[in-house]
Enzyme design. Sequence first.
Site, short mmCIF file in Angstrom:
data_model
loop_
_atom_site.label_atom_id
_atom_site.label_comp_id
_atom_site.label_asym_id
_atom_site.label_seq_id
_atom_site.Cartn_x
_atom_site.Cartn_y
_atom_site.Cartn_z
N LYS A 46 82.40 -1.19 15.60
CA LYS A 46 82.74 0.11 16.18
C LYS A 46 83.71 0.93 15.33
O LYS A 46 83.69 2.17 15.39
CB LYS A 46 83.29 -0.06 17.60
CG LYS A 46 82.24 -0.52 18.60
CD LYS A 46 82.80 -0.55 20.00
CE LYS A 46 81.73 -0.94 21.01
NZ LYS A 46 82.22 -0.86 22.40
N GLY B 120 93.59 -6.81 24.34
CA GLY B 120 92.70 -6.63 23.20
C GLY B 120 93.04 -5.36 22.44
O GLY B 120 93.70 -4.46 22.96
N ALA B 121 92.58 -5.30 21.19
CA ALA B 121 92.90 -4.15 20.35
C ALA B 121 91.74 -3.75 19.45
O ALA B 121 91.95 -3.21 18.37
CB ALA B 121 94.14 -4.45 19.51
N GLY C 229 81.97 -5.12 33.91
CA GLY C 229 81.56 -4.08 32.99
C GLY C 229 80.17 -3.51 33.22
O GLY C 229 79.71 -2.71 32.39
#
Length: 279
Positions: free
Chosen positions: A72, A130-131, A242
């Site tokens: 991404k 998360g990152a 999700g």
Amino acid sequence: MTIPRIPRQLYGIIGYPLGHSMSPLLHNWGFELLGEQAAYMAFPVAPEKLAEFICCARMLPVSGLSVTIPHKQAVMPLLDAVTPRAQAAGAVNTLFYDDGKLTGDNTDVYGFLHPLDSCGTAHAAALVLGAGGAANAVLAALTARGMCNVTVTNRNGDRARILAERFGVRCVAWEERHAVDADLVVNTTPLGMAGDRQAQTPLDPAFFSSRPAGLAYDLIYNPAQTFFLASAQAAGWRVLNGLDMFVAQGAEQFRIWRGRELPFAQARALIADALASGC
């Protein structure tokens, strides 16, 4: 469901691995439902092959691509342009051609907010686990909504600090995440995803039982209930997986590519049924 033998336009998803993706099912169903002569395929692309694949895609009749983990952010310098919302998110999950330019967009922000807005409740503090690219979209969404008390954490502390500085939020070390007070907790990590990581969780269950109930939001949609969500629900927290985000971001991709709307309820039922049957 059948895929056209000779589609006029080809779409697909790039990521690595791709065994868990429901994107081909969603988009091929949409093409068939709306009578579009197009097809959507899965393209497992290892990180070291990304630049080569994008170069090849430019020379092939590929009209658009979905982008997932781990590409991404890595795909961005390989493009001709990115949209303002992708720039704001710092990540791309959708590729399309705009006046001949291969352009990156981000529908994850839209997808993330879709079910959150439906909950109808405000939250005082958020913890984002998360990152990666998904975390970028989550932070872009939360800060755009004016949420001031946001904390991000990641096993790789440097990545978390860079992300925190980008969005003007707080960063804590991964080892200190359980001390953060939050009534909205978002898991953007792959911990809990179907496969080798399904038994893993980014938070100890004691986190949820040691503070007032809020909302736990896991961006994973397969399985429908991760250990992270089960722990939160057992402690009285509301939970979101999700699925709605996935369908909403996919429907937005479909609109970008084809200029047509997918019926959300039908699309959601399609994916939910497929997941329940183990497809």
